[in-house]
Design an enzyme around this catalytic site. Structure first.
Site, PDB file in Angstrom:
ATOM      1  N   THR A 193       0.715  -1.289   0.015  1.00 19.79           N
ATOM      2  CA  THR A 193      -0.129  -0.057  -0.069  1.00 19.79           C
ATOM      3  C   THR A 193       0.886   1.178  -0.015  1.00 19.79           C
ATOM      4  OG1 THR A 193      -1.808   1.196   1.135  1.00 19.79           O
ATOM      5  CG2 THR A 193      -0.157   0.010   2.453  1.00 19.79           C
ATOM      6  N   ARG A 194       0.436   2.259  -0.519  1.00 18.84           N
ATOM      7  CA  ARG A 194       0.922   3.680  -0.440  1.00 18.84           C
ATOM      8  C   ARG A 194      -0.167   4.712   0.096  1.00 18.84           C
ATOM      9  NH1 ARG A 194      -1.713   5.147  -5.601  1.00 18.84           N
ATOM     10  NH2 ARG A 194      -1.645   7.290  -5.086  1.00 18.84           N
ATOM     11  N   HIS A 198      -7.576   2.051   5.880  1.00 13.20           N
ATOM     12  CA  HIS A 198      -8.862   2.537   6.450  1.00 13.20           C
ATOM     13  C   HIS A 198      -9.635   1.415   6.621  1.00 13.20           C
ATOM     14  CE1 HIS A 198      -8.099   6.695   5.826  1.00 13.20           C
ATOM     15  NE2 HIS A 198      -7.875   6.422   4.345  1.00 13.20           N
ATOM     16  N   HIS A 201      -9.463  -1.448   3.741  1.00 15.76           N
ATOM     17  CA  HIS A 201      -8.266  -2.272   3.741  1.00 15.76           C
ATOM     18  C   HIS A 201      -8.132  -3.331   4.597  1.00 15.76           C
ATOM     19  CE1 HIS A 201      -7.464   2.036   2.127  1.00 15.76           C
ATOM     20  NE2 HIS A 201      -6.970   1.309   1.166  1.00 15.76           N
ATOM     21  N   GLY A 286      -5.484  -5.638  -5.803  1.00 17.74           N
ATOM     22  CA  GLY A 286      -7.038  -5.415  -5.779  1.00 17.74           C
ATOM     23  C   GLY A 286      -7.120  -4.346  -7.210  1.00 17.74           C
ATOM     24  N   ARG A 287      -8.046  -3.584  -6.871  1.00 19.83           N
ATOM     25  CA  ARG A 287      -8.589  -2.778  -8.009  1.00 19.83           C
ATOM     26  C   ARG A 287      -7.493  -1.904  -8.314  1.00 19.83           C
ATOM     27  NH1 ARG A 287     -11.374   2.102  -8.502  1.00 19.83           N
ATOM     28  NH2 ARG A 287     -12.690   2.117 -10.308  1.00 19.83           N
ATOM     29  N   ASP A 288      -7.156  -1.525  -9.526  1.00 21.51           N
ATOM     30  CA  ASP A 288      -6.240  -0.346 -10.015  1.00 21.51           C
ATOM     31  C   ASP A 288      -5.018  -0.579  -9.454  1.00 21.51           C
ATOM     32  OD1 ASP A 288      -5.540   1.627 -11.690  1.00 21.51           O
ATOM     33  OD2 ASP A 288      -6.315   3.025 -10.241  1.00 21.51           O
TER      34      ASP A 288
END
Ligand code: PPS
Length: 568
Positions: A193-194, A198, A201, A286-288
Site C-alpha cells: 500500500t501507499r 482505512h 483495507h 486489488g482494483r487499479d
C-alpha cells in the site's frame, strides 16, 4: 504454496572488505545518486530485486522493455537503470569502476561499468508504461528528470542507505525471511500500500489472510510513491495506530523502501517478485493496482483489473500466488464491507473515494466511522489541516514587463491585510539579486533560477506560509517541476499574466525591449528567446485596460474559490 525461507543472495561484501573497499572507492570517479536511484540501489543490494546483480546492462534493458525478460530469460518487468547526465557519462569508460554516493556523499556501493548507451525514452515509455504521455508520473520523470545516458553493470554493496526514521520497522528480505522462520510462518500474504489504511483495507486484508489461510504482512511503500500522496511519516503513524486492530500472532508490518513507478500491470508483477524475495507466498492485487491516474485525454491509463490479469498470466514464474480482490464497498444494511461484485441485492452501497477523502480533510468535513478509524482520522487531520490554514504558493508567470511584479505586490499587501499567515514575495528581479546573482539567461540558467525559487517556495509552503513568486519562468517543464515540489506540501496556483509581447514592448518600462531589438541584450524572452505560455493555468489574467487592483482581486477570488482563504 509453502515458503522457501532460505537466505536470498545479497550484493554486500563482508564488513571487513567493505571498510577496505570504501577507502579504495574514495579515489574513483563518483556518481551522486538521485533519491530514486538510492531506493533502487538499496533493494538491489539487499536482494529485494533478486535476481538482478546490478543496474541493467543494455541487453537486459532491451529484454525487459520489450518482453519483460532479462537477457537470460528470467522474468523482470521493470527497467532498473542508472541514468546519468551526458557530461558524467563522457567521463566514464567501459570497464571502469565508479563509486555510487548518497546525497550526503557517503559511498554506498561501487559499480563496474559494462554498458553505456543512450536509451530511446519514448519507446521505453510506450512499452513499460503503456503510453508516451507526460501525464504519467514515471513518463514525466523519464523525460524531465532522468539523465539521457544509462550506465549498466554489476554492483558491489558497501553499506545500506542510512535511515533515521522508523528504523525498527524496516527489514531487508533476509531479515523478514528470518523472522518468518523464527515465527514458523510458512504462508504469508503481503499487502502492498501507499495509502493510509482505512476500514475497507482492513476488511480486505482480513479476508485475504483467511482465504489464503496465511499470516499477514502489511508491507507499505515508504520510498517514493505518487506525487501528491500522503507523506510516509504520517502514513506510518496511521499504520501504527491500526496495527493493534489486527491479531498480533498472525500479522506483522514492515516498511519497504521502494521507489514506485505507478506502472499498473507491470508494477503488480514487479511487486510480486519483490514480495517473493521477502519470503512471502501470497500477494494481494486489488482494483487499479499501482494506478497512475488519468492520461492527458482524461482517461485511465489501465483498466481496473488489468494488473490482476497480467499477474495471473505470470503467477507461476513470479513465485507468489495472487489473492485478487474487487473494490471493497460498505453495505449500509449489513453494516459491513463487501467486494463490489458480492453486494447483496437491493442493498445501499456507501463509498468515499480518495479524492473525496482529501476534500473532506481539506475542508475540515466529517469523515464517518464506517469509513475509517478515529485514530487514523486524527493523524490525517494533524498533517492535513483545512486548506484555509495550509501554506500555498501563487506562481505568476509571464513576459518581462507583463505586470507580474506589480500584481504580485498588490496581492501581497491584500493577503497581509487579511492576516493569519506570513507572506513572502519572491520577485524575479529581487531573486536574481539575492539568490541567483551569478546566473544569466540561458535555458540552463533560467531553469536553475526557477528551481531555486521553487525550492524556497516549497519550504515556505511546507511551513504554512504563503509564497508569491513572480519570475518569467518561460519553460513548461520547469514550471511543472516546481509545481510538483510544492504540491507535496500545499496548493500551487499558477497565474499566467497574459500581456502580449506587443503590449509589453509598447510599455517597455525598463527600456529592455528596445535594447533587445537592437541586439544589445541577447536571449531576451519574447524577442530572441522562447516563452511557452501555460495551457491550463489555475488563472489567466489580462492586464490591458484592467487595473492592477482588479487583477490582484481576481487572484483573491480564485484563492477563496479554492478554499485557501476562509470567507469570514
Ligand atoms: S527567468 O527566465 O524566469 O529566469 O527570468 P527572471 O529571473 O524572471 O528575469 C528577471 C528580470 O530579468 C530582466 N532580464 C531579462 N528577461 C528576459 N530575458 C533576458 N535576456 C533578460 N535580461 C534581463 C527582466 O527585466 C526580468 O524582469 P521582469 O520583472 O520579468 O520584467
Amino acid at each position: 504454496m509453502i515458503a522457501n525461507l532460505a537466505p536470498i543472495p545479497e550484493l554486500y561484501v563482508s564488513y571487513e572488505s567493505a571498510q577496505k573497499l570504501k577507502l579504495e572507492a574514495a579515489g574513483l570517479t563518483s556518481h551522486d545518486l538521485t533519491a530514486r536511484q538510492i531506493c533502487d540501489l538499496e533493494l538491489l543490494m539487499n536482494g529485494g530485486f533478486h535476481p538482478l546483480k546490478g543496474f541493467l546492462s543494455e541487453a537486459d534493458y532491451n529484454g525487459v522493455v520489450n518482453d519483460m525478460r532479462l537477457a537470460d530469460g528470467a522474468l523482470w518487468p521493470m527497467p532498473i537503470t542508472l541514468d546519468v547526465k551526458e557530461e558524467f557519462a563522457a567521463k566514464v569508460e567501459i570497464g571502469q569502476d565508479i563509486a555510487l554516493r548518497d546525497q550526503e556523499g557517503v559511498i554506498l556501493a561501487t559499480m563496474t561499468v559494462t554498458d553505456k548507451w543512450v536509451p530511446n525514452k519514448a519507446h521505453e515509455a510506450t512499452m513499460v508504461y503503456g503510453a508516451d504521455d507526460l501525464a504519467h508520473p514515471a513518463v514525466n520523470y523519464l523525460h524531465h528528470q532522468a539523465g539521457n545516458v544509462y550506465l549498466g553493470g554489476p554492483v558491489t554493496g558497501i553499506q545500506q542507505p542510512v535511515h533515521y526514521d522508523f528504523r525498527g520497522r524496516r527489514d531487508t528480505p533476509n531479515e523478514l525471511r528470518a523472522l518468518f522462520r523464527k515465527l514458523g510462518w510458512r504462508k504469508v500474504v503481503a499487502f502492498q500500500t501507499r495509502n493510509p489504511l482505512h476500514r475497507a483495507h482492513q476488511e480486505l486484508t482480513f479476508r485475504a489472510a483467511k482465504e489464503a489461510q496465511a499470516n499477514l504482512l502489511i508491507h507499505p511503500v515508504v520510498g517514493m510513491t505518487k506525487p501528491g500522496d500522503v507523506d510516509h511519516f504520517t502514513r506510518v503513524r496511521c499504520y501504527e495506530a491500526v496495527l493493534d486492530k489486527y491479531p498480533q500472532a498472525t500479522t506483522t508490518m514492515s516498511l519497504l523502501n521502494l521507489a514506485m513507478r505507478m506502472a499498473g500491470p507491470r508494477e503488480a508483477v514487479w511487486h510480486g517478485l519483490i514480495r517473493a524475495n521477502h519470503g512471502c507466498t501470497h500477494f494481494i492485487v486489488g482494483r487499479d493496482h499501482a494506478g497512475p491516474g488519468k492520461n492527458s485525454a482524461g482517461q485511465d491509463f489501465y483498466g481496473p483489473y488489468d494488473a490482476q490479469e497480467l499477474f495471473q498470466k505470470y503467477q507461476s514464474e513470479i513465485g507468489v500466488e495472487m489473492v485478487d480482490f474487487k473494490h471493497m464497498v460498505y453495505v449500509q444494511e449489513k453494516a459491513q464491507y463487501y467486494p463490489a461484485n458480492e453486494v447483496p441485492e437491493g442493498c445501499t452501497v456507501l463509498d468515499i473515494s480518495g479524492t473525496e477523502l482529501r476534500r473532506r480533510l481539506r475542508e475540515g468535513l466529517d469523515i464517518p466511522e464506517w469509513f475509517s478509524f478515529p485514530e487514523v482520522v486524527t493523524e490525517l487531520r494533524r498533517t492535513s489541516p483545512p486548506r484555509s490554514k495550509q501554506g500555498f504558493t501563487v506562481f505568476f508567470t509571464g513576459l518581462s514587463g507583463s505586470g507580474k511584479s506589480t500584481i504580485a505586490n498588490a496581492l501581497m499587501v491584500k493577503l497581509m491585510e487579511m492576516g493569519g499567515r506570513p507572506v513572502t514575495l519572491l520577485d524575479g528581479d529581487v531573486v536574481r539579486k539575492h539568490l541567483s546573482s551569478e546566473l544569466g539567461f540561458s535555458k540552463e540558467h533560467r531553469d536553475i533560477n526557477i528551481k531555486r525559487i521553487g525550492y524556497v517556495a516549497s519550504e515556505i509552503t511546507k511551513n504554512g506560509g504563503i509564497a508569491i513568486c513572480a519570475p518569467i519562468a518561460p519553460y513548461t517543464a520547469t514550471r511543472r517541476a516546481v509545481r510538483e515540489m510544492i504540491e507535496a506540501y500545499g496548493a500551487f496556483i499558477e497565474v499566467h499574466v497574459a500581456t502580449s509581447v506587443e503590449e509589453c514592448e509598447r510599455r517597455d518600462r525598463k527600456g529592455l525591449y528596445k535594447l533587445a531589438r537592437e541586439g544589445k541584450i541577447k536571449e531576451f524572452t519574447g524577442i530572441s528567446d522562447p516563452y511557452e505560455a501555460p495551457t491550463t493555468p489555475e488563472l489567466r489574467v489580462e492586464t490591458e485596460n484592467v487595473e492592477v487592483d482588479n487583477c490582484a482581486h481576481q487572484v483573491i477570488l480564485k484563492l477563496e474559490a479554492m478554499g485557501l482563504i476562509a470567507a469570514n
